[in-house]
Write a protein that holds these residues in place. Structure first.
Motif, PDB file in Angstrom:
ATOM      1  N   GLY A   9      24.838   4.758  -8.956  1.00 42.82           N
ATOM      2  CA  GLY A   9      24.173   3.218  -8.340  1.00 42.82           C
ATOM      3  C   GLY A   9      24.286   1.638  -8.875  1.00 42.82           C
ATOM      4  O   GLY A   9      25.338   1.610 -10.528  1.00 42.82           O
ATOM      5  N   GLY A  10      24.440   1.266  -8.260  1.00 47.81           N
ATOM      6  CA  GLY A  10      24.094  -0.390  -8.394  1.00 47.81           C
ATOM      7  C   GLY A  10      24.673  -1.331  -8.381  1.00 47.81           C
ATOM      8  O   GLY A  10      23.969  -1.236  -6.666  1.00 47.81           O
ATOM      9  N   LEU A  11      25.169  -2.564  -8.285  1.00 48.01           N
ATOM     10  CA  LEU A  11      25.147  -4.595  -7.684  1.00 48.01           C
ATOM     11  C   LEU A  11      26.790  -3.693  -7.579  1.00 48.01           C
ATOM     12  O   LEU A  11      27.549  -4.114  -8.186  1.00 48.01           O
ATOM     13  CB  LEU A  11      24.848  -5.230  -8.179  1.00 48.01           C
ATOM     14  N   VAL A  12      26.523  -4.442  -5.846  1.00 51.64           N
ATOM     15  CA  VAL A  12      28.847  -4.481  -5.463  1.00 51.64           C
ATOM     16  C   VAL A  12      28.470  -5.069  -4.703  1.00 51.64           C
ATOM     17  O   VAL A  12      27.249  -5.546  -4.036  1.00 51.64           O
ATOM     18  CB  VAL A  12      28.537  -3.352  -4.852  1.00 51.64           C
ATOM     19  N   GLN A  13      29.270  -6.552  -4.290  1.00 57.56           N
ATOM     20  CA  GLN A  13      29.597  -6.947  -3.658  1.00 57.56           C
ATOM     21  C   GLN A  13      29.953  -6.380  -1.657  1.00 57.56           C
ATOM     22  O   GLN A  13      30.560  -5.339  -1.880  1.00 57.56           O
ATOM     23  CB  GLN A  13      30.221  -8.067  -3.365  1.00 57.56           C
ATOM     24  N   THR A  14      30.333  -7.309  -1.079  1.00 54.50           N
ATOM     25  CA  THR A  14      30.024  -6.442   0.421  1.00 54.50           C
ATOM     26  C   THR A  14      31.252  -6.035   0.569  1.00 54.50           C
ATOM     27  O   THR A  14      32.621  -7.448   0.129  1.00 54.50           O
ATOM     28  CB  THR A  14      29.737  -7.871   1.646  1.00 54.50           C
ATOM     29  N   GLY A  15      31.838  -5.389   0.916  1.00 47.73           N
ATOM     30  CA  GLY A  15      33.288  -4.709   1.241  1.00 47.73           C
ATOM     31  C   GLY A  15      33.543  -3.445  -0.085  1.00 47.73           C
ATOM     32  O   GLY A  15      34.799  -3.037  -0.456  1.00 47.73           O
ATOM     33  N   GLY A  16      32.805  -3.617  -1.339  1.00 46.39           N
ATOM     34  CA  GLY A  16      32.771  -2.950  -2.549  1.00 46.39           C
ATOM     35  C   GLY A  16      32.691  -1.684  -1.473  1.00 46.39           C
ATOM     36  O   GLY A  16      32.631  -1.143  -0.999  1.00 46.39           O
ATOM     37  N   SER A  17      33.075  -0.915  -3.613  1.00 45.63           N
ATOM     38  CA  SER A  17      32.598   0.760  -3.482  1.00 45.63           C
ATOM     39  C   SER A  17      31.954   1.299  -3.989  1.00 45.63           C
ATOM     40  O   SER A  17      32.102   0.507  -5.469  1.00 45.63           O
ATOM     41  CB  SER A  17      33.871   1.727  -2.781  1.00 45.63           C
ATOM     42  N   LEU A  18      31.006   1.979  -4.022  1.00 38.84           N
ATOM     43  CA  LEU A  18      30.183   2.821  -5.257  1.00 38.84           C
ATOM     44  C   LEU A  18      31.060   4.620  -5.221  1.00 38.84           C
ATOM     45  O   LEU A  18      31.040   5.282  -3.927  1.00 38.84           O
ATOM     46  CB  LEU A  18      29.213   2.127  -4.979  1.00 38.84           C
ATOM     47  N   ARG A  19      30.766   5.210  -6.104  1.00 38.61           N
ATOM     48  CA  ARG A  19      30.407   6.283  -5.528  1.00 38.61           C
ATOM     49  C   ARG A  19      29.489   7.236  -6.371  1.00 38.61           C
ATOM     50  O   ARG A  19      29.106   6.895  -7.187  1.00 38.61           O
ATOM     51  CB  ARG A  19      32.053   7.347  -6.545  1.00 38.61           C
ATOM     52  N   LEU A  20      28.575   7.664  -5.949  1.00 36.46           N
ATOM     53  CA  LEU A  20      26.853   8.326  -6.142  1.00 36.46           C
ATOM     54  C   LEU A  20      27.162  10.327  -6.737  1.00 36.46           C
ATOM     55  O   LEU A  20      28.008  10.501  -6.054  1.00 36.46           O
ATOM     56  CB  LEU A  20      25.763   8.153  -4.934  1.00 36.46           C
ATOM     57  N   SER A  21      26.990  10.219  -8.090  1.00 37.07           N
ATOM     58  CA  SER A  21      26.744  11.788  -7.749  1.00 37.07           C
ATOM     59  C   SER A  21      25.515  12.595  -7.981  1.00 37.07           C
ATOM     60  O   SER A  21      24.199  11.973  -8.644  1.00 37.07           O
ATOM     61  CB  SER A  21      27.875  11.526  -9.049  1.00 37.07           C
ATOM     62  N   CYS A  22      25.487  13.914  -7.806  1.00 34.71           N
ATOM     63  CA  CYS A  22      23.886  14.503  -7.351  1.00 34.71           C
ATOM     64  C   CYS A  22      24.242  15.269  -8.815  1.00 34.71           C
ATOM     65  O   CYS A  22      25.549  16.588  -8.445  1.00 34.71           O
ATOM     66  CB  CYS A  22      23.601  13.982  -6.683  1.00 34.71           C
ATOM     67  N   ALA A  23      23.658  15.743  -9.828  1.00 33.86           N
ATOM     68  CA  ALA A  23      24.209  17.057 -10.818  1.00 33.86           C
ATOM     69  C   ALA A  23      23.287  17.820 -10.565  1.00 33.86           C
ATOM     70  O   ALA A  23      21.995  16.766 -11.188  1.00 33.86           O
ATOM     71  CB  ALA A  23      23.965  15.929 -12.192  1.00 33.86           C
ATOM     72  N   ALA A  24      23.176  19.000 -10.353  1.00 33.04           N
ATOM     73  CA  ALA A  24      21.983  19.986  -9.808  1.00 33.04           C
ATOM     74  C   ALA A  24      22.009  20.723 -11.768  1.00 33.04           C
ATOM     75  O   ALA A  24      23.083  21.020 -12.209  1.00 33.04           O
ATOM     76  CB  ALA A  24      22.552  20.396  -8.969  1.00 33.04           C
ATOM     77  N   SER A  25      20.663  20.985 -11.443  1.00 26.92           N
ATOM     78  CA  SER A  25      21.222  22.183 -12.890  1.00 26.92           C
ATOM     79  C   SER A  25      19.592  23.359 -12.988  1.00 26.92           C
ATOM     80  O   SER A  25      19.002  22.955 -12.165  1.00 26.92           O
ATOM     81  CB  SER A  25      20.602  21.223 -14.583  1.00 26.92           C
ATOM     82  N   GLY A  26      19.204  23.657 -13.437  1.00 23.47           N
ATOM     83  CA  GLY A  26      18.253  24.718 -13.510  1.00 23.47           C
ATOM     84  C   GLY A  26      18.468  26.272 -12.586  1.00 23.47           C
ATOM     85  O   GLY A  26      18.311  27.305 -13.261  1.00 23.47           O
ATOM     86  N   ARG A  27      19.731  25.659 -11.863  1.00 27.37           N
ATOM     87  CA  ARG A  27      20.924  27.248 -10.741  1.00 27.37           C
ATOM     88  C   ARG A  27      21.497  26.276 -10.221  1.00 27.37           C
ATOM     89  O   ARG A  27      22.073  25.178  -9.852  1.00 27.37           O
ATOM     90  CB  ARG A  27      19.537  27.594 -10.030  1.00 27.37           C
ATOM     91  N   SER A  28      22.411  27.261  -9.891  1.00 30.70           N
ATOM     92  CA  SER A  28      23.266  27.471  -9.461  1.00 30.70           C
ATOM     93  C   SER A  28      23.054  26.398  -7.741  1.00 30.70           C
ATOM     94  O   SER A  28      22.397  27.632  -6.977  1.00 30.70           O
ATOM     95  CB  SER A  28      24.807  28.634  -8.601  1.00 30.70           C
TER      96      SER A  28
END
Length: 126
Positions: A9-28
C-alpha cells in the motif's frame, strides 16, 4: 500460527497503479479460496466491502463492479502469496485493504472467510 500479512500500500495519484501482496504463513493456502476486501474508515457507516476473490486453482475470479477492468487478483501458491494489481486508481479507491482466506468455494460474503490480515493502507490523491 496462521498469518496473512499485506504489503504494497501507499500514496498514489489518480490514474496511478499499485500492487498489493498478501503473504501467507503457518500452512499452505493452495486449497483455499482467497479474497481482497477494503474499508474506508473516514466514511460514516462505511462497512468493509468486497473487492475481488479467486478460487483455489486461480482459474476463477470475481470482482466488485466498482473495480472490474481496473484490478486483477492473482495468486502464486509456490510463494503462498496473493496479489492485487490495481490500475487506473481513483480517489474513491482510498481505503485499508485486507486479504482473507477460506476453505471451499470463493465468495464475496465476508463472514465466510476464516483468516484475515491486518490490512495495508491505500491512499489515492486527486
Amino acid at each position: 500460527q496462521v498469518r496473512l500479512v499485506e504489503s504494497g500500500g501507499g500514496l498514489v495519484q489518480t490514474g496511478g497503479s499499485l500492487r498489493l501482496s498478501c503473504a501467507a504463513s503457518g500452512r499452505s493456502f493452495s486449497s483455499d479460496a482467497m479474497g481482497w476486501f477494503r474499508q474506508a474508515p473516514q466514511a460514516p457507516g462505511k462497512e468493509r466491502e468486497f473487492v475481488a476473490a479467486i478460487n483455489w486453482s486461480g482459474g476463477s475470479t470475481r470482482y466488485a463492479d466498482s473495480v472490474k477492468g481496473r484490478f486483477t487478483i492473482s495468486r502464486d501458491d509456490a510463494k503462498n502469496t496473493l496479489y492485487l494489481q490495481m490500475n487506473s486508481l481513483k480517489p474513491e479507491d482510498t481505503a485499508r485493504y485486507y486479504c482473507a482466506a477460506k476453505r471451499g468455494p470463493f465468495t464475496s460474503v465476508i463472514p465466510q472467510y476464516d483468516y484475515w490480515g491486518q490490512g495495508t493502507q491505500v491512499t489515492v490523491s486527486s
